[in-house]
Each structure stands twice: as C-alpha cells, then as structure tokens.
Scaffold this motif. Structure first.
Motif, PDB file in Angstrom:
ATOM      1  N   LYS A 188       0.961  -1.221  -0.262  1.00 24.37           N
ATOM      2  CA  LYS A 188      -0.070   0.071   0.166  1.00 24.37           C
ATOM      3  C   LYS A 188       0.736   1.733  -0.421  1.00 24.37           C
ATOM      4  O   LYS A 188       0.519   2.128  -0.966  1.00 24.37           O
ATOM      5  N   MET A 189       1.527   1.141   0.866  1.00 26.43           N
ATOM      6  CA  MET A 189       3.068   2.334   0.630  1.00 26.43           C
ATOM      7  C   MET A 189       3.448   2.240  -0.614  1.00 26.43           C
ATOM      8  O   MET A 189       3.985   3.444  -1.511  1.00 26.43           O
ATOM      9  N   ALA A 190       3.625   1.444  -1.238  1.00 30.57           N
ATOM     10  CA  ALA A 190       4.381   1.653  -2.411  1.00 30.57           C
ATOM     11  C   ALA A 190       3.292   2.266  -3.480  1.00 30.57           C
ATOM     12  O   ALA A 190       3.874   2.765  -4.306  1.00 30.57           O
ATOM     13  N   ALA A 191       2.254   2.105  -3.188  1.00 31.09           N
ATOM     14  CA  ALA A 191       1.463   2.118  -4.726  1.00 31.09           C
ATOM     15  C   ALA A 191       1.416   3.787  -4.093  1.00 31.09           C
ATOM     16  O   ALA A 191       1.068   4.729  -4.665  1.00 31.09           O
ATOM     17  N   VAL A 240      18.927   2.659   4.672  1.00 35.26           N
ATOM     18  CA  VAL A 240      17.071   2.315   6.130  1.00 35.26           C
ATOM     19  C   VAL A 240      17.237   0.890   5.744  1.00 35.26           C
ATOM     20  O   VAL A 240      16.891   0.563   5.422  1.00 35.26           O
ATOM     21  N   ILE A 241      17.029   0.236   6.872  1.00 36.92           N
ATOM     22  CA  ILE A 241      17.898  -1.009   7.037  1.00 36.92           C
ATOM     23  C   ILE A 241      15.551  -0.918   6.185  1.00 36.92           C
ATOM     24  O   ILE A 241      15.499  -2.323   5.562  1.00 36.92           O
ATOM     25  N   ASP A 242      14.652  -0.651   7.330  1.00 38.32           N
ATOM     26  CA  ASP A 242      13.461  -0.856   7.570  1.00 38.32           C
ATOM     27  C   ASP A 242      12.876  -0.293   5.903  1.00 38.32           C
ATOM     28  O   ASP A 242      12.863   0.593   5.805  1.00 38.32           O
ATOM     29  N   LEU A 243      11.960  -1.854   5.506  1.00 39.53           N
ATOM     30  CA  LEU A 243      11.364  -1.329   4.380  1.00 39.53           C
ATOM     31  C   LEU A 243      10.364  -0.419   4.333  1.00 39.53           C
ATOM     32  O   LEU A 243      10.156   0.519   3.432  1.00 39.53           O
ATOM     33  N   MET A 244       9.747  -0.800   5.379  1.00 42.39           N
ATOM     34  CA  MET A 244       8.947   0.194   5.135  1.00 42.39           C
ATOM     35  C   MET A 244       9.100   1.889   5.421  1.00 42.39           C
ATOM     36  O   MET A 244       8.793   2.820   5.335  1.00 42.39           O
ATOM     37  N   GLU A 245       9.489   2.517   5.896  1.00 40.60           N
ATOM     38  CA  GLU A 245      10.453   3.390   6.541  1.00 40.60           C
ATOM     39  C   GLU A 245      11.312   3.823   6.061  1.00 40.60           C
ATOM     40  O   GLU A 245      10.585   5.349   5.446  1.00 40.60           O
ATOM     41  N   ALA A 246      11.690   3.753   5.406  1.00 37.21           N
ATOM     42  CA  ALA A 246      12.344   3.651   3.525  1.00 37.21           C
ATOM     43  C   ALA A 246      10.715   4.006   2.465  1.00 37.21           C
ATOM     44  O   ALA A 246      11.477   5.221   2.107  1.00 37.21           O
ATOM     45  N   ALA A 248       8.078   5.250   3.484  1.00 36.73           N
ATOM     46  CA  ALA A 248       7.319   6.359   4.403  1.00 36.73           C
ATOM     47  C   ALA A 248       8.235   7.509   4.028  1.00 36.73           C
ATOM     48  O   ALA A 248       7.961   8.303   3.470  1.00 36.73           O
ATOM     49  N   LYS A 249       9.923   7.110   4.137  1.00 35.09           N
ATOM     50  CA  LYS A 249      10.645   8.923   3.430  1.00 35.09           C
ATOM     51  C   LYS A 249      10.114   9.259   2.260  1.00 35.09           C
ATOM     52  O   LYS A 249      11.019  10.228   2.029  1.00 35.09           O
ATOM     53  N   SER A 250      10.717   8.533   1.410  1.00 34.48           N
ATOM     54  CA  SER A 250      10.489   8.401   0.244  1.00 34.48           C
ATOM     55  C   SER A 250       9.108   9.218   0.015  1.00 34.48           C
ATOM     56  O   SER A 250       9.352  10.684  -0.966  1.00 34.48           O
ATOM     57  N   VAL A 251       7.738   8.529   0.155  1.00 32.25           N
ATOM     58  CA  VAL A 251       6.625   9.612   0.238  1.00 32.25           C
ATOM     59  C   VAL A 251       6.728  10.732   0.255  1.00 32.25           C
ATOM     60  O   VAL A 251       6.361  12.139   0.050  1.00 32.25           O
TER      61      VAL A 251
END
Length: 308
Positions: A188-191, A240-246, A248-251
């Motif tokens: 969902k975050m990638a979308a 950033v190791i955590d994919l979700m964090e990466a 979120a920061k990209s967004v």
C-alpha cells in the motif's frame, strides 16, 4: 540529415512500395579520442598479427571464427556469397499482429521507412490501413548481410521499421532471490509512492543528459583557458534498513519537493521563449489526443434510430 542506408521495396501482397531507410536515432555523445599527452598527437591503432608481430594490410585480412575444439576456420568472400542470405532489396511482409503482443525486449534499432518516387499513394494506403487495423506488420529484411525480423508501424505521417532480435538471442535472467514475501502495508505504501510520482503526460524532451552537458561545459572551459568550479558532491544518506521506513521517507520527500525531479530542473535551464514553445506544443498534443478519443467514441457509439 544522414543519408539513406538502404533502398528497396516493401512487398505488401502484390503491391510493391518503393522506400528508403534512414536511421531514426543518433547518439548525442561527444566523441573523445586518444591523444599523446606530451605533444597532442592523435593515437592511431595498427592491426598486428599475434603470431609473427607484423602489421597486416587490410587486403590481407580475412574473416573467420574459432571452433569449440580450438581450430581456426577462415572464410573468404566466395564462401560468404554462397550463403542463403537474401540480397534482394525487398522487405517481405509476413503478417500483421497487435502491437501489444511484441515484447519491447525484441526491438533493436529504428529506421524511418520513407516513400520513394511515385510511391505516395501505396505508401499512404499501407500506413492508413495499419492505423485503421491497429496492427503492426511483421516483416523480414536483410541489412548489411544480416537477416532480421522487423516490425513496421506508423508514427505520425511516416512508417518506422524497428529491427528485432531473434527469439534465441534473448537471454534468460540469472537473478536469484525473487521470491521475497510482500506485506500488504508495504504494498500500500509503495502504491502511494508510485501515485505521488505519477507522470500523466510523459514528454521525453523534458529530460536531459546531465553528464554530456557537463562534459560540453568542461571542454568549452578548457578550450577558453577557464577553470570550472568543482561541484560539491552531496554526502550519501544513511541507509534505511527497514523497508516500510524507506517507503515512508520516500513519500515524504516527494510530497515536500525534496526528491529528485529532473524535469523541473531541465525546465528551469530553458530560455523562456523555448519553454513557452514546448508548453504550446504540449497543449496541442493533449488537444489532439482528446479529439482522437472523442472520434473513437463516436465510431463505437450505436447509431440513433429515427423516430417514426
């Protein structure tokens, strides 16, 4: 404009359409040669036999190959002339397929297929027929003694020939570890990230080759005896190791405008008059697209019955 590289005909059923092929693309890279740093003399290469160390003249050079057993097989012009390669100047139409059935990985080089003398009517007929059928022609063509499959399709007012590689020339990927598990929250975050970076009207003219532009500036400065100020390289960001964090920061970067948006950078460098011209052209393309869509919808709409 480069000259034609090939003259011949397109065999469309019993119709022969004279055409000439011209390269549709060309590299914009600056040519860098090798020079002797001490005196500026150009470095030239000689062809030397690795067995006796002697320089070989072009007329004494033959083509050949090495077998799996290590034997050298030399081929002369007579050997090559006997091969079953078509030397006729004919682009043979094999059939017509929907464009979406051709994987882009098969496309190799692009050529404008321009009409020859007295070919305007059959040329326009083939082009318009392809547009109406929404298909591309699969053809067989021989260029520089190499036989290729190719796709012939309309682009604006001309036909473009895209040479294709053969099926056995496509290599299989060797990547591993493609079976990673995808979490719904990450998906969902990638979308969201994709949506925030969406480009609704892609225009290749908005992008530039930063390296070639910098190289051109460097050459001009050196030629004029100037020294360019070195650009300060940005410090690499912590991983950033955590994919979700990466994600979120990209967004967040995209929304705040701190992400890299190269089209905006290019637009800022353009003169106002040039940018205005591109804006007009872009608006004209959008208008043409809308008009074509309305026309297509009108064709598909059922005719209204006349009232008694």
């Amino acid at each position: 404009m480069p000259g034609a590289i090939w003259d011949g005909v397109i065999a469309f059923g019993l119709v022969s359409i004279p055409i000439r092929l011209r390269a549709a693309t060309g590299s914009h890279d600056l040519s860098l040669h090798q020079y002797h740093a001490a005196d500026g003399g150009r470095i030239r290469y000689q062809k030397v036999c690795e067995l006796d160390g002697e320089v070989v003249d072009p007329e004494d050079i033959a083509k050949g190959t090495e077998t799996d057993e290590g034997d050298i097989v030399i081929l002369d012009e007579d050997d090559l002339a006997d091969l079953p390669v078509s030397t006729s100047k004919t682009i043979e139409v094999i059939g017509f397929v929907p464009a979406e059935q051709i994987d882009p990985i098969f496309y190799e080089r692009s050529y404008y297929a321009e009409p020859g003398k007295a070919a305007a009517r059959p040329y326009a007929l083939l082009r318009e027929a392809l547009v109406a059928a929404d298909r591309v022609a699969i053809v067989r063509v021989t260029l520089r003694r190499r036989e290729s499959l190719a796709a012939l399709l309309p682009r604006d007012e001309v036909l473009v020939l895209h040479t294709m590689v053969w099926a056995d020339e496509i290599r299989e990927p060797e990547a591993s570890g493609l079976g990673g598990e995808t979490k719904q929250a990450e998906l969902k975050m990638a979308a969201t990230l994709i949506e925030s970076m969406a480009i609704d009207d892609f225009d290749p003219e908005e992008y530039s080759d930063d390296y070639q532009e910098a190289l051109q500036d460097l050459i001009e400065a050196k030629a004029e005896g100037r020294t360019l100020k070195a650009k300060v390289k940005a410090e690499p960001k912590a991983k950033v190791i955590d994919l979700m964090e990466a994600l979120a920061k990209s967004v967040d970067q995209t929304k705040s405008g701190t992400g890299r948006r190269r089209p905006a950078k290019r637009a800022a460098k353009q003169p106002a008059k040039q940018a205005a011209k591109k804006t007009v052209k872009k608006a004209a393309r959008k208008t043409a697209k809308k008009a074509a869509a309305r026309k297509q919808t009108a064709k598909k709409a059922p005719a209204k019955r006349k009232s008694a």
